[in-house]
Design a protein around this motif. Structure first.
Motif, PDB file in Angstrom:
ATOM      1  N   ASN A 206       0.825  -1.208   0.000  1.00 41.83           N
ATOM      2  CA  ASN A 206       0.000   0.000   0.000  1.00 41.83           C
ATOM      3  C   ASN A 206       0.861   1.261   0.000  1.00 41.83           C
ATOM      4  O   ASN A 206       0.732   2.144   0.847  1.00 41.83           O
ATOM      5  N   ARG A 207       1.731   1.318  -0.990  1.00 42.01           N
ATOM      6  CA  ARG A 207       2.634   2.446  -1.156  1.00 42.01           C
ATOM      7  C   ARG A 207       2.733   2.813  -2.639  1.00 42.01           C
ATOM      8  O   ARG A 207       2.505   1.993  -3.519  1.00 42.01           O
ATOM      9  N   ILE A 208       3.124   4.069  -2.889  1.00 41.31           N
ATOM     10  CA  ILE A 208       3.575   4.505  -4.198  1.00 41.31           C
ATOM     11  C   ILE A 208       5.059   4.801  -4.063  1.00 41.31           C
ATOM     12  O   ILE A 208       5.486   5.483  -3.132  1.00 41.31           O
ATOM     13  N   GLY A 209       5.859   4.253  -4.975  1.00 43.33           N
ATOM     14  CA  GLY A 209       7.300   4.451  -4.904  1.00 43.33           C
ATOM     15  C   GLY A 209       7.793   5.425  -5.963  1.00 43.33           C
ATOM     16  O   GLY A 209       7.220   5.537  -7.056  1.00 43.33           O
ATOM     17  N   ARG A 210       8.867   6.102  -5.635  1.00 44.12           N
ATOM     18  CA  ARG A 210       9.521   7.037  -6.556  1.00 44.12           C
ATOM     19  C   ARG A 210      11.008   6.745  -6.553  1.00 44.12           C
ATOM     20  O   ARG A 210      11.663   6.826  -5.504  1.00 44.12           O
ATOM     21  N   LEU A 211      11.559   6.380  -7.719  1.00 43.56           N
ATOM     22  CA  LEU A 211      12.977   6.086  -7.827  1.00 43.56           C
ATOM     23  C   LEU A 211      13.662   7.135  -8.680  1.00 43.56           C
ATOM     24  O   LEU A 211      13.223   7.422  -9.794  1.00 43.56           O
ATOM     25  N   ASP A 212      14.728   7.712  -8.153  1.00 46.82           N
ATOM     26  CA  ASP A 212      15.576   8.626  -8.913  1.00 46.82           C
ATOM     27  C   ASP A 212      16.536   7.759  -9.717  1.00 46.82           C
ATOM     28  O   ASP A 212      17.385   7.066  -9.151  1.00 46.82           O
ATOM     29  N   THR A 213      16.419   7.782 -11.054  1.00 50.24           N
ATOM     30  CA  THR A 213      17.199   6.856 -11.875  1.00 50.24           C
ATOM     31  C   THR A 213      18.694   7.161 -11.848  1.00 50.24           C
ATOM     32  O   THR A 213      19.509   6.284 -12.153  1.00 50.24           O
ATOM     33  N   ALA A 214      19.080   8.380 -11.496  1.00 50.77           N
ATOM     34  CA  ALA A 214      20.501   8.731 -11.442  1.00 50.77           C
ATOM     35  C   ALA A 214      21.163   8.208 -10.174  1.00 50.77           C
ATOM     36  O   ALA A 214      22.255   7.643 -10.209  1.00 50.77           O
ATOM     37  N   SER A 215      20.482   8.373  -9.035  1.00 52.87           N
ATOM     38  CA  SER A 215      21.075   7.987  -7.752  1.00 52.87           C
ATOM     39  C   SER A 215      20.631   6.617  -7.253  1.00 52.87           C
ATOM     40  O   SER A 215      21.305   6.005  -6.423  1.00 52.87           O
ATOM     41  N   GLY A 216      19.478   6.154  -7.740  1.00 58.91           N
ATOM     42  CA  GLY A 216      18.933   4.891  -7.249  1.00 58.91           C
ATOM     43  C   GLY A 216      18.167   5.023  -5.948  1.00 58.91           C
ATOM     44  O   GLY A 216      17.686   4.018  -5.408  1.00 58.91           O
ATOM     45  N   ARG A 217      18.015   6.236  -5.446  1.00 62.39           N
ATOM     46  CA  ARG A 217      17.279   6.434  -4.192  1.00 62.39           C
ATOM     47  C   ARG A 217      15.776   6.277  -4.415  1.00 62.39           C
ATOM     48  O   ARG A 217      15.238   6.742  -5.424  1.00 62.39           O
ATOM     49  N   ILE A 218      15.121   5.640  -3.453  1.00 60.66           N
ATOM     50  CA  ILE A 218      13.685   5.391  -3.531  1.00 60.66           C
ATOM     51  C   ILE A 218      12.982   6.050  -2.347  1.00 60.66           C
ATOM     52  O   ILE A 218      13.406   5.896  -1.202  1.00 60.66           O
ATOM     53  N   ALA A 219      11.911   6.775  -2.649  1.00 56.36           N
ATOM     54  CA  ALA A 219      11.023   7.327  -1.627  1.00 56.36           C
ATOM     55  C   ALA A 219       9.668   6.653  -1.773  1.00 56.36           C
ATOM     56  O   ALA A 219       9.298   6.210  -2.858  1.00 56.36           O
ATOM     57  N   GLU A 220       8.925   6.582  -0.669  1.00 58.04           N
ATOM     58  CA  GLU A 220       7.612   5.938  -0.699  1.00 58.04           C
ATOM     59  C   GLU A 220       6.551   6.844  -0.078  1.00 58.04           C
ATOM     60  O   GLU A 220       6.847   7.653   0.812  1.00 58.04           O
ATOM     61  N   TYR A 221       5.311   6.671  -0.571  1.00 58.08           N
ATOM     62  CA  TYR A 221       4.180   7.461  -0.119  1.00 58.08           C
ATOM     63  C   TYR A 221       3.043   6.506   0.242  1.00 58.08           C
ATOM     64  O   TYR A 221       2.595   5.732  -0.607  1.00 58.08           O
ATOM     65  N   PRO A 222       2.575   6.526   1.490  1.00 51.77           N
ATOM     66  CA  PRO A 222       1.540   5.562   1.909  1.00 51.77           C
ATOM     67  C   PRO A 222       0.174   5.860   1.310  1.00 51.77           C
ATOM     68  O   PRO A 222      -0.217   7.015   1.139  1.00 51.77           O
ATOM     69  N   THR A 223      -0.540   4.790   0.983  1.00 53.73           N
ATOM     70  CA  THR A 223      -1.900   4.895   0.474  1.00 53.73           C
ATOM     71  C   THR A 223      -2.653   3.655   0.928  1.00 53.73           C
ATOM     72  O   THR A 223      -2.279   3.031   1.920  1.00 53.73           O
ATOM     73  N   SER A 224      -3.714   3.278   0.208  1.00 56.53           N
ATOM     74  CA  SER A 224      -4.489   2.099   0.597  1.00 56.53           C
ATOM     75  C   SER A 224      -5.143   1.493  -0.644  1.00 56.53           C
ATOM     76  O   SER A 224      -5.051   2.027  -1.739  1.00 56.53           O
ATOM     77  N   GLY A 225      -5.808   0.366  -0.447  1.00 60.28           N
ATOM     78  CA  GLY A 225      -6.591  -0.222  -1.524  1.00 60.28           C
ATOM     79  C   GLY A 225      -5.824  -1.097  -2.489  1.00 60.28           C
ATOM     80  O   GLY A 225      -6.327  -1.430  -3.560  1.00 60.28           O
ATOM     81  N   GLY A 226      -4.579  -1.486  -2.139  1.00 63.61           N
ATOM     82  CA  GLY A 226      -3.811  -2.328  -3.040  1.00 63.61           C
ATOM     83  C   GLY A 226      -3.513  -1.662  -4.357  1.00 63.61           C
ATOM     84  O   GLY A 226      -3.991  -2.113  -5.410  1.00 63.61           O
ATOM     85  N   PRO A 227      -2.723  -0.579  -4.381  1.00 63.38           N
ATOM     86  CA  PRO A 227      -2.489   0.182  -5.618  1.00 63.38           C
ATOM     87  C   PRO A 227      -1.982  -0.706  -6.743  1.00 63.38           C
ATOM     88  O   PRO A 227      -1.108  -1.545  -6.550  1.00 63.38           O
ATOM     89  N   TYR A 228      -2.525  -0.497  -7.939  1.00 63.58           N
ATOM     90  CA  TYR A 228      -2.331  -1.410  -9.060  1.00 63.58           C
ATOM     91  C   TYR A 228      -1.782  -0.651 -10.270  1.00 63.58           C
ATOM     92  O   TYR A 228      -0.618  -0.307 -10.315  1.00 63.58           O
ATOM     93  N   GLY A 229      -2.634  -0.335 -11.263  1.00 66.30           N
ATOM     94  CA  GLY A 229      -2.181   0.402 -12.434  1.00 66.30           C
ATOM     95  C   GLY A 229      -1.806   1.831 -12.093  1.00 66.30           C
ATOM     96  O   GLY A 229      -2.264   2.397 -11.090  1.00 66.30           O
TER      97      GLY A 229
END
Length: 329
Positions: free
Chosen positions: A153-176
């Motif tokens: 139950n997260r949305i992830g964000r990856l910086d392609t240059a550094s490889g760092r990942i941040a996450e944002y909480p949500t709900s409902g089993g995020p899919y597409g």
């Protein structure tokens, strides 16, 4: 000169987000459409799924249970495979404009990076290691990957240059997931009958409620900036105005309420494609006329979970249940 440049960018901009939105290679529009279908058996049919187009026109496939990435060359109709790190089990993948393949490691909570030219593999662990990375898209400049973590139950964000990942909480089993023209991240909260909207600048998440039992599954951005979403629970397509944050059109698909609308993608001319997973066919919708055309597939028990349109406007799908890669043109 500035006026000319502005005009060129305005004309090219819509094409950059067509075809399922932000999968690296912009979708094209076919000169004509005949409804011809071709299929090829993949080397490892272990729940192969989620095709993606490379800049050179090759089609890459996530072989989830086989723990591989496969490449199909349409010119000579040959396959090549790469083994992935243990337990990676790719769910989705895309190929960026430099030809790098990015995968969601559904089995080990990572995002994978494969350079097909060298065979070099690298994994970037998400903070929520058991989050089930699912579906991913990439920003127009190639600098940011956005992805859903279904079980986490997260949305992830990856910086392609550094490889760092941040996450944002949500709900409902995020899919597409998709991006709109303003850079907002839209995602399907299938278990909540809602669409989530993440402001990429602030990280704030808002929502758009859908009818009870809708179960939104996949989504795509069209050349006109609107979003198309499959409602798996109702077997419908809905069109969303992302600026007004409302549904502007609802389209019932031909197999009836139990058809199981699943994948959706849009070509460069705005033609919308969807499949009903309980029917071995794909549906071609012309939004201008609302005309639907059903293309019957040559196989049974196909199991399409993702479709994509290439630069020539050809539709590609992967049958996760029958192990065949398909093309419609």
């Amino acid at each position: 000169m500035n006026t000319l440049l502005t005009l060129i960018l305005a004309l090219l901009g819509p094409l950059a987000v067509a075809g399922g939105s932000h999968y690296g290679t912009p979708a094209g529009a076919p000169a004509s459409f005949g409804g011809q279908v071709s299929e090829w058996s993949v080397p490892t049919p272990a729940f192969a799924r989620d095709p993606a187009v490379a800049p050179d026109g090759a089609i890459f496939i996530a072989v989830m249970m086989g723990n591989k990435v496969a490449r199909f060359d349409p010119a000579n109709q040959s396959f090549k495979e790469w083994e992935l790190p243990p337990k990676h089990h790719p769910h989705g993948l895309l190929v960026d404009r430099k030809g790098i393949v990015w995968t969601t490691g559904n089995g080990n909570g990572t995002i994978g990076r494969l350079d097909p030219a060298t065979g070099t593999l690298r994994e970037f662990p998400a903070p929520t290691r058991d989050g089930g990375p699912h579906t991913l898209v990439i920003s127009d400049d190639g600098g940011t990957l956005w992805f859903t973590l279904q079980s986490g139950n997260r949305i992830g964000r990856l910086d392609t240059a550094s490889g760092r990942i941040a996450e944002y909480p949500t709900s409902g089993g995020p899919y597409g997931i998709t991006l709109d023209r303003q850079g907002r991240v839209w995602f399907c909260r299938m278990g909540d009958d809602r669409l989530g909207i993440l402001d990429s600048a602030t990280g704030k998440i808002t929502e758009l409620a859908l009818p009870e039992g809708a179960r939104p599954r996949r989504m795509a951005t069209a050349p006109d900036g609107s979003l198309w979403v499959t409602l798996y629970g109702h077997n419908k397509l809905v069109q969303v105005d992302p600026d007004a944050r409302r549904v502007v059109r609802e389209v019932a698909l031909p197999a009836g309420p139990q058809g199981g609308a699943y994948a959706v993608t849009v070509d460069g001319a705005g033609i919308v494609w969807a499949n009903e997973i309980r029917s071995d066919s794909v549906v071609r919708l012309d939004p201008k006329s609302n005309a639907q055309r059903v293309v019957k597939l040559p196989s049974q028990g196909v199991g399409i979970r993702k479709m994509i349109v290439d630069a020539q406007g050809q539709l590609w799908y992967m049958g996760s249940q029958n192990g065949r890669l398909g093309r419609v043109r």
